[in-house]
Design a protein around this motif. Sequence first.
Motif, PDB file in Angstrom:
ATOM      1  N   MET A 205       0.832  -1.212   0.000  1.00 17.13           N
ATOM      2  CA  MET A 205       0.000   0.000   0.000  1.00 17.13           C
ATOM      3  C   MET A 205       0.860   1.252   0.000  1.00 17.13           C
ATOM      4  O   MET A 205       0.514   2.256  -0.622  1.00 17.13           O
ATOM      5  CB  MET A 205      -0.922  -0.008   1.223  1.00 17.13           C
ATOM      6  CG  MET A 205      -2.080  -0.988   1.123  1.00 17.13           C
ATOM      7  SD  MET A 205      -3.001  -1.112   2.660  1.00 17.13           S
ATOM      8  CE  MET A 205      -3.514   0.581   2.892  1.00 17.13           C
ATOM      9  N   TYR A 210      -2.867  -1.575  -3.975  1.00 14.72           N
ATOM     10  CA  TYR A 210      -3.952  -1.905  -3.039  1.00 14.72           C
ATOM     11  C   TYR A 210      -4.642  -3.225  -3.404  1.00 14.72           C
ATOM     12  O   TYR A 210      -5.767  -3.477  -2.982  1.00 14.72           O
ATOM     13  CB  TYR A 210      -5.002  -0.783  -3.038  1.00 14.72           C
ATOM     14  CG  TYR A 210      -4.436   0.574  -2.738  1.00 14.72           C
ATOM     15  CD1 TYR A 210      -4.219   0.976  -1.419  1.00 14.72           C
ATOM     16  CD2 TYR A 210      -4.115   1.461  -3.757  1.00 14.72           C
ATOM     17  CE1 TYR A 210      -3.701   2.232  -1.133  1.00 14.72           C
ATOM     18  CE2 TYR A 210      -3.596   2.717  -3.490  1.00 14.72           C
ATOM     19  CZ  TYR A 210      -3.395   3.095  -2.176  1.00 14.72           C
ATOM     20  OH  TYR A 210      -2.876   4.329  -1.893  1.00 14.72           O
ATOM     21  N   ASN A 230      -8.820  -4.794   5.310  1.00 11.17           N
ATOM     22  CA  ASN A 230      -9.325  -4.810   3.931  1.00 11.17           C
ATOM     23  C   ASN A 230     -10.207  -3.600   3.655  1.00 11.17           C
ATOM     24  O   ASN A 230     -10.119  -2.988   2.583  1.00 11.17           O
ATOM     25  CB  ASN A 230     -10.098  -6.100   3.674  1.00 11.17           C
ATOM     26  CG  ASN A 230      -9.197  -7.328   3.658  1.00 11.17           C
ATOM     27  OD1 ASN A 230      -8.018  -7.230   3.349  1.00 11.17           O
ATOM     28  ND2 ASN A 230      -9.747  -8.476   4.009  1.00 11.17           N
ATOM     29  N   SER A 233      -7.986  -0.611   3.394  1.00 12.24           N
ATOM     30  CA  SER A 233      -7.286  -0.619   2.110  1.00 12.24           C
ATOM     31  C   SER A 233      -8.195  -0.157   0.978  1.00 12.24           C
ATOM     32  O   SER A 233      -7.800   0.649   0.128  1.00 12.24           O
ATOM     33  CB  SER A 233      -6.761  -2.028   1.828  1.00 12.24           C
ATOM     34  OG  SER A 233      -6.145  -2.086   0.559  1.00 12.24           O
ATOM     35  N   GLN A 237      -7.812   3.202  -1.168  1.00 13.81           N
ATOM     36  CA  GLN A 237      -7.755   3.107  -2.629  1.00 13.81           C
ATOM     37  C   GLN A 237      -8.787   4.030  -3.275  1.00 13.81           C
ATOM     38  O   GLN A 237      -8.481   4.746  -4.238  1.00 13.81           O
ATOM     39  CB  GLN A 237      -7.988   1.663  -3.063  1.00 13.81           C
ATOM     40  CG  GLN A 237      -7.911   1.459  -4.578  1.00 13.81           C
ATOM     41  CD  GLN A 237      -8.111   0.009  -4.966  1.00 13.81           C
ATOM     42  OE1 GLN A 237      -8.475  -0.821  -4.142  1.00 13.81           O
ATOM     43  NE2 GLN A 237      -7.899  -0.299  -6.228  1.00 13.81           N
TER      44      GLN A 237
END
Length: 467
Positions: A205, A210, A230, A233, A237
Amino acid sequence: MKIKSYNLQQKLWIFLFTITLVSIVFAYSLSQVFYQKLYVDYVKENLELQVEQLASDYKGGPLTDTFRQQVEWLNSKTHGEMFVVNNPRELSACLPFEIDYETLISEEERQSLLAGKAVFKKGYEERFQRDIVAVIYPLLDNGRLEGIIYSYIPLTSMNEFTQDYTFVWFIAGFLFIALMFLVGVKVINFMVKPLKEMKKAAMKMARGDYSTVIDGSGRDEIGSLATAFNQMSQSIQEEDERKRDFLADISHELRTPLSYIKGYTQALLDGLVKTKEDERKYLKLISRETKKLQNLVQDLLDLTKLESNTFVINANPVAFAQFIEDYMEKYISILQDKKIKLKMDLSPEVIISGDEVRLEQIIQNILENALRYTEEDGTISLCLTKKGKNCILTIEDTGRGISEEHLAKITQRFYRVNKARSRFDGGTGIGLSIVEKLMELHNGHMTIESELHKGTKVIFVFPILDL
């Protein structure tokens, strides 16, 4: 001196090994204490039972040879040592070593024996020069101490008895440590695996990748952490994509007016404009594009402030209907020039808590759009009604309307329904985003309804101020 650093997995291994080892040592020590205590208690009870049975055969008077022989026979059958004596000097006949005859029992022990109580001893006994567990039982005749039965077991015999037990403990403890280490390593590796994956994903990351998805199927804290990772992330993103789109949109928005300004200015500088009329035309175009740039920069500043957590509105009680009527005065001439009808139906008793400057900004953004996309002989309607603890302000026009596919995205920054035409007659593209943020700050919300070629309705819901 550099201190060695351990990772989480190694720390868990060390912790597991230490806890296992400490637990085994503690359990062994505790078992030794209990074992010694239980065994000593067992020996004591056994010795007491034996001497009590012997003492029950004593019928009083001087000790007989028959009674002595009975004690000697029982002594030959038991693990410990047992003898009976009425005169300490007689001990030389039954013990293979020299002792201090006069100190076989102390005066305090003699008094307990005279009271008919057995005496229990444990520890080092100088008279026998060894550690013993012993029971001394009195033989009384009408309150006179005729003799004693002295039964004891050397503690060395007890230690020998527990050697096998200790050896078994050592072997079992070693096997237990080995088993716990093997099982523990697998369990720790399984538990730490998602954390290692998160570390790798976090490093990716940091480089802008990502794509890694962590397995968050576990129902424990690590599974929850993986799921949260998750989600984080994905959010980063999306935010990164929005940021890139935002910068691209800003670049695009700035490039068009700057290109016009540069082109028209260069034409004036190069002397390509021959007449005053053309020169004025070019200057008006430069002024128009400069104003667009000014509006765009101001809207960007407003949006940046609104999206920060530090922005606070200056709220005061506002008589909403009167406020709207006063504000709409500035649009009367514009509506007349465009031949657009204005209808207002405002409930006069509505009072809200609001920032007048920001309320003007809300209404202005919507009215500017309505004026921009409503043709001649069209109508713009404002309606303010009270509903429960809220009031509803509706601004409706009979303009071009917005198709359903564009309606869901209309409040996104720089989103335009007609991109080609909006460069010339559209706004900055972030007005509705500003309005949406301002409504949140006023504890209200905005809804947009529209139908293509029929018009658009913008609905504002504000909480009413209780006075």
